[in-house]
Design an enzyme around this catalytic site. Structure first.
Site, PDB file in Angstrom:
ATOM      1  CG  ASP A  43      -2.217   0.769   0.995  1.00  0.00           C
ATOM      2  OD1 ASP A  43      -2.133   1.983   0.716  1.00  0.00           O
ATOM      3  OD2 ASP A  43      -3.301   0.174   1.082  1.00  0.00           O
ATOM      4  CG  ASP A  70       3.540   4.276  -7.066  1.00  0.00           C
ATOM      5  OD1 ASP A  70       2.528   3.732  -7.549  1.00  0.00           O
ATOM      6  OD2 ASP A  70       3.935   5.400  -7.412  1.00  0.00           O
ATOM      7  CG  ASN A  97      -8.412  -4.226  -2.592  1.00  0.00           C
ATOM      8  OD1 ASN A  97      -9.639  -4.110  -2.663  1.00  0.00           O
ATOM      9  ND2 ASN A  97      -7.654  -3.378  -1.901  1.00  0.00           N
ATOM     10  CE1 TYR A 162     -12.019   2.391 -10.053  1.00  0.00           C
ATOM     11  CE2 TYR A 162     -14.360   2.607 -10.580  1.00  0.00           C
ATOM     12  CZ  TYR A 162     -13.347   2.070  -9.806  1.00  0.00           C
ATOM     13  OH  TYR A 162     -13.654   1.207  -8.785  1.00  0.00           O
ATOM     14  CE  LYS A 166     -11.492  -1.265 -10.280  1.00  0.00           C
ATOM     15  NZ  LYS A 166     -10.619  -2.270  -9.637  1.00  0.00           N
ATOM     16  CB  VAL A 195     -17.926  -1.090  -0.755  1.00  0.00           C
ATOM     17  CG1 VAL A 195     -17.597  -1.537   0.664  1.00  0.00           C
ATOM     18  CG2 VAL A 195     -18.139  -2.297  -1.667  1.00  0.00           C
ATOM     19  CB  THR A 197     -14.594   2.391   1.995  1.00  0.00           C
ATOM     20  OG1 THR A 197     -14.640   3.389   0.952  1.00  0.00           O
ATOM     21  CG2 THR A 197     -14.646   1.007   1.365  1.00  0.00           C
TER      22      THR A 197
END
Length: 255
Positions: A43, A70, A97, A162, A166, A195, A197
C-alpha cells in the site's frame, strides 16, 4: 446475527494483497489473517498499514507483512513480491484489490491522466499475476482474485477511464482462467457494488445517494467491506475448487 464461515484450507496459506491498508483491502487482509493465513500486502498508506498489522497481531492472529509500494512501478512491485515470497514461500492466493476511483470527465482527460489511471487500476493486475504464477505452479495450484466494480455494469458516469479499467478486469480474468487452468490455478473476479468505505463516505456519498441505493438494492442496509472480504475468502479457499473464469457480484442485488 451473522456467523462467518471458517475455512480450514486457508490456515497456513500464503496470501498477497494489493492496496491492503484501508477500505476493502483492510477487510480482506484482516479476514485472511483471522483464518490463520500468512498475509503480505502493499500500500502507499504507510501509517494506516502499520497500524493494521499491529491490530491484527494484538488480536492474536498471524501478523501480516507490509511493504510500502507504488503499484504503478511494475519493476518495484514485482521486486517487492519476490522479496516477500522469498521470505514467506510461494504465494497460494493473490488478491488484486488496489484501485483509485477519482472522478474525471471526458473533455478534460489528458493522455498522461489516462495512462495514470490505467497504471493504477488495470496494469498491476497483469504483472502481479505474472509474478505469482511460477510459484503457484510449483505449489500445484492457486487462486487469483481480481476486484472489478459494478460501475461498468450500471453505466456509471463521471469517471470513464476508471469504468473502462474495471470492465477490462473481467476480460483479463477470463483469459487467464483459460491459460492457467491446466495448472490448477483458478482466476476469478469479485465485483463489488457501492461499498461504504470511509473514503467513499467522506468524498462521494450524499443523502440522495443513500436514498437511491435503498431504492435499487434488493437487500436492506449498507454494503460494507467485510461483505466483499467474505466472497474473497471463499474464492481463496478450497471450497471454490471448481470455480474459475467467473464474475462474482456482491452488490445487494443492484445489477
Amino acid at each position: 446475527m451473522n456467523k462467518s464461515a471458517s475455512y480450514a484450507s486457508l490456515r497456513g496459506r500464503r496470501v498477497f494483497v494489493t492496496g491492503g491498508g484501508s477500505g476493502i483491502g483492510e477487510s480482506i487482509v484482516t479476514a485472511f489473517a483471522e483464518q490463520g493465513a500468512h498475509v503480505a500486502f502493499v500500500d502507499i498508506q504507510r501509517d494506516a498499514s502499520l497500524a493494521l498489522c499491529e491490530r491484527i497481531a494484538a488480536a492474536g492472529h498471524p501478523a501480516p507483512l507490509f511493504r510500502y509500494c507504488d503499484i504503478t512501478d511494475v519493476a518495484g512491485l514485482q521486486a517487492t513480491m519476490e522479496e516477500l515470497s522469498t521470505r514467506m514461500g510461494d504465494f497460494d492466493v493473490l488478491v488484486n484489490n488496489a484501485a483509485n476511483d477519482h472522478r474525471h470527465d471526458l473533455e478534460n482527460v489528458s493522455q498522461s491522466e489516462w495512462d495514470r489511471c490505467i497504471a493504477v487500476n488495470q496494469r498491476p493486475m497483469f504483472f502481479t499475476s505474472q509474478a505469482v504464477v511460477p510459484g503457484m505452479k510449483r505449489n500445484g495450484g492457486g487462486s487469483i482474485i481480481n476486484l472489478s466494480s459494478v460501475s461498468w455494469r450500471v453505466k456509471g458516469g463521471g469517471y470513464p477511464v476508471y469504468v473502462t479499467t474495471k470492465a477490462a478486469v473481467v476480460g483479463l480474468t477470463r483469459a487467464l482462467a483459460r491459460d492457467l487452468g491446466q495448472h490448477r490455478i483458478r482466476v476469478n473476479t469479485v465485483t463489488p457494488g457501492w461499498v461504504m468505505t470511509q473514503r467513499q463516505v467522506d468524498l462521494w456519498v450524499s443523502d440522495e445517494d443513500r436514498q437511491e441505493m435503498a431504492r435499487v438494492h434488493c437487500l436492506p442496509g449498507d454494503l460494507l467491506p467485510h461483505h466483499i472480504a467474505s466472497m474473497v475468502l471463499f474464492l481463496g479457499a478450497d471450497d471454490s475448487a471448481m470455480c474459475t473464469g467467473h464474475d462474482f457480484v456482491v452488490d445487494a442485488g443492484w445489477t
